[in-house]
Enzyme design. Structure first.
Site, PDB file in Angstrom:
ATOM      1  N   GLY A 175       3.003  25.366  24.023  1.00 39.89           N
ATOM      2  CA  GLY A 175       3.689  23.832  24.128  1.00 39.89           C
ATOM      3  C   GLY A 175       3.998  23.749  25.636  1.00 39.89           C
ATOM      4  N   THR A 176       4.609  24.636  26.277  1.00 40.79           N
ATOM      5  CA  THR A 176       4.769  24.489  27.702  1.00 40.79           C
ATOM      6  C   THR A 176       3.403  24.290  28.406  1.00 40.79           C
ATOM      7  OG1 THR A 176       5.475  26.579  28.084  1.00 40.79           O
ATOM      8  CG2 THR A 176       7.296  25.065  27.921  1.00 40.79           C
ATOM      9  N   ASP A 186      -0.265  34.551  24.324  1.00 38.58           N
ATOM     10  CA  ASP A 186       0.160  33.331  23.258  1.00 38.58           C
ATOM     11  C   ASP A 186      -0.571  33.124  22.124  1.00 38.58           C
ATOM     12  OD1 ASP A 186       1.688  31.361  21.878  1.00 38.58           O
ATOM     13  OD2 ASP A 186       2.270  30.539  24.188  1.00 38.58           O
ATOM     14  N   SER A 190      10.563  26.235  25.867  1.00 36.03           N
ATOM     15  CA  SER A 190       9.328  27.005  25.213  1.00 36.03           C
ATOM     16  C   SER A 190       8.981  25.928  24.037  1.00 36.03           C
ATOM     17  CB  SER A 190       9.729  28.177  24.641  1.00 36.03           C
ATOM     18  OG  SER A 190       8.535  28.568  23.728  1.00 36.03           O
ATOM     19  N   GLY A 191       7.588  25.783  23.992  1.00 35.76           N
ATOM     20  CA  GLY A 191       7.360  24.659  22.856  1.00 35.76           C
ATOM     21  C   GLY A 191       7.168  25.412  21.825  1.00 35.76           C
ATOM     22  N   SER A 192       6.563  26.706  21.631  1.00 35.28           N
ATOM     23  CA  SER A 192       6.456  27.326  20.127  1.00 35.28           C
ATOM     24  C   SER A 192       8.013  27.738  19.558  1.00 35.28           C
ATOM     25  CB  SER A 192       5.674  28.776  20.178  1.00 35.28           C
ATOM     26  OG  SER A 192       6.157  29.650  21.061  1.00 35.28           O
TER      27      SER A 192
HETATM   28  O1  LIG Z   1       4.876  27.413  23.400  1.00 31.70           O
HETATM   29  C1  LIG Z   1       5.370  27.716  24.363  1.00 31.70           C
HETATM   30  O2  LIG Z   1       5.521  27.052  25.405  1.00 31.70           O
HETATM   31  C2  LIG Z   1       5.632  29.261  24.446  1.00 31.70           C
HETATM   32  N1  LIG Z   1       5.008  30.187  23.506  1.00 31.70           N
HETATM   33  C3  LIG Z   1       5.252  31.556  23.927  1.00 31.70           C
HETATM   34  C4  LIG Z   1       5.421  31.375  25.611  1.00 31.70           C
HETATM   35  C5  LIG Z   1       5.647  30.033  25.896  1.00 31.70           C
HETATM   36  O3  LIG Z   1       7.127  29.725  25.722  1.00 31.70           O
END
Ligand SMILES: O=C(O)[C@H]1NCC[C@@H]1O
Length: 345
Positions: free
Chosen positions: A257-258, A252, A90-92
């Site tokens: 990020g993903t 989100d 997960s990016g965040s």
């Molecule tokens: O940034 C992300 O990749 C994500 N944010 C919440 C759900 C994902 O994992």
């Protein structure tokens, strides 16, 4: 006060998306690899329920469990708990984990830059933190190999008709659709409609297209619908807003990020972006991830890229979550007023 557990949490958000971090009070789960440990957490569900369900959590909440790394190169491992999944990456959440590790002194901070290798369930990532006056200013994450899966395919979505989608993997799996064709401006007042639409598309994409990671056979569904605005170019840099719809029903708050990684893989596969090109992803609350195609690679013979994303995270507090042995709801509860239940893929 009586408590049969005390779980120490540093709460955090990355560009608006909550990513709390458990820094103590939970023993590492069984498993030879972090992926196996993450499957244990998913199947057991006790920690997920305790942390994510009411009265301690809610559908907006993601929680990360720090675990000792398995890979010799990594300084820390972690398991990501999201409302519907225990994902590979997960990016965040990776931004929150890197920020909490350094800001709280769990790993040493070097100014002006600290380089970390962290082990997500799906593999290693590099996190490069810009640090000043004892505080992480921003983190650049070099993500897992990301690739386009099915491009420009049509699905039938009940209530919406025929919709053209791309599917792609960027550390998690996405169906990506054009916001303009769906009539969305991606503004905050559309949040509920975006969720309703995105959930229908995710369900239809799973039923009609599906997804199977070629190297991780356990990851065989599409997690998210990314409702993405067309790409604009500002000073030669590509940028686009998005709303990523997270099951069971939220958007989100970060640019995902993903999701940005999956979009970069699609734009690369379509010849619209190349290695070295930058891309700014913008969320529904106006926050940004600054992304780049770092290099090309391959995943089981498929063309793939290594994307990076850069953003900021802020610590919002510390909590000690406890369980009174007389509490009749040790794993909490979910109600469909705020946590849509019964919504299957
Ligand atoms: O940034 C992300 O990749 C994500 N944010 C919440 C759900 C994902 O994992």
């Amino acid at each position: 006060m009586r408590s049969s557990k005390v779980i120490h949490v540093v709460s955090c958000h990355a560009e608006g998306e909550v990513g709390d971090v458990i820094v103590g009070g939970v023993a590492p789960p069984p498993g030879e690899t972090i992926w196996e440990q993450s499957r244990w957490i998913e199947q057991d569900n006790v920690l997920r329920n305790f942390m994510l369900n009411e009265p301690r959590g809610g559908v907006f909440r993601h929680v990360n469990l720090l675990v000792p790394p398995k890979h010799p190169k990594a300084q820390m491992g972690w398991i990501i708990m999201e409302p519907a999944d225990v994902p590979p990456m997960s990016g965040s959440n990776s931004l929150c984990v890197a920020t909490v590790l350094l800001d709280s002194g769990i790993l040493p901070m070097t100014e002006p830059e600290t380089r970390l290798i962290l082990e997500a369930p799906g593999g290693l990532i590099e996190a490069i933190a810009q640090c000043r006056d004892g505080k992480v200013q921003s983190v650049e994450v070099h993500n897992h190999p990301s690739f386009a899966d099915q491009l420009d395919v049509w699905i039938e979505v009940p209530g919406l008709g025929s919709i053209q989608v791309d599917t792609a993997y960027g550390g998690d799996s996405f169906a990506i659709v054009d916001s303009v064709k769906l009539g969305f401006a991606l503004t905050a007042d559309e949040a509920k409609d975006l969720v309703d639409t995105g959930l229908k598309i995710t369900k239809a994409a799973n039923e009609q297209l599906g997804f199977s990671h070629p190297l991780n056979k356990d990851w065989n569904h599409i997690s998210f619908c990314q409702i993405a605005a067309p790409v604009n170019y500002d000073g030669g840099v590509a940028n686009a807003a998005n709303a990523v719809v997270i099951r069971p029903g939220k958007i989100d708050r970060s640019p995902c990020g993903t999701g940005c990684s999956a979009r970069l893989a699609v734009l690369h596969a379509k010849g619209q972006l190349n290695v070295g090109d930058r891309f700014i992803g913008r969320s529904i609350i106006g926050s940004e991830f600054h992304c780049k195609i770092q290099s090309e690679t391959e995943v089981a013979g498929r063309k793939a890229i290594i994307p990076s994303l850069s953003g900021r995270a802020w610590i919002t507090g510390t909590h000690q979550h406890m369980l009174d042995p007389s509490d009749p709801w040790p794993e909490g509860y979910k109600l469909s007023d705020t946590w849509p239940v019964g919504l299957k893929l």
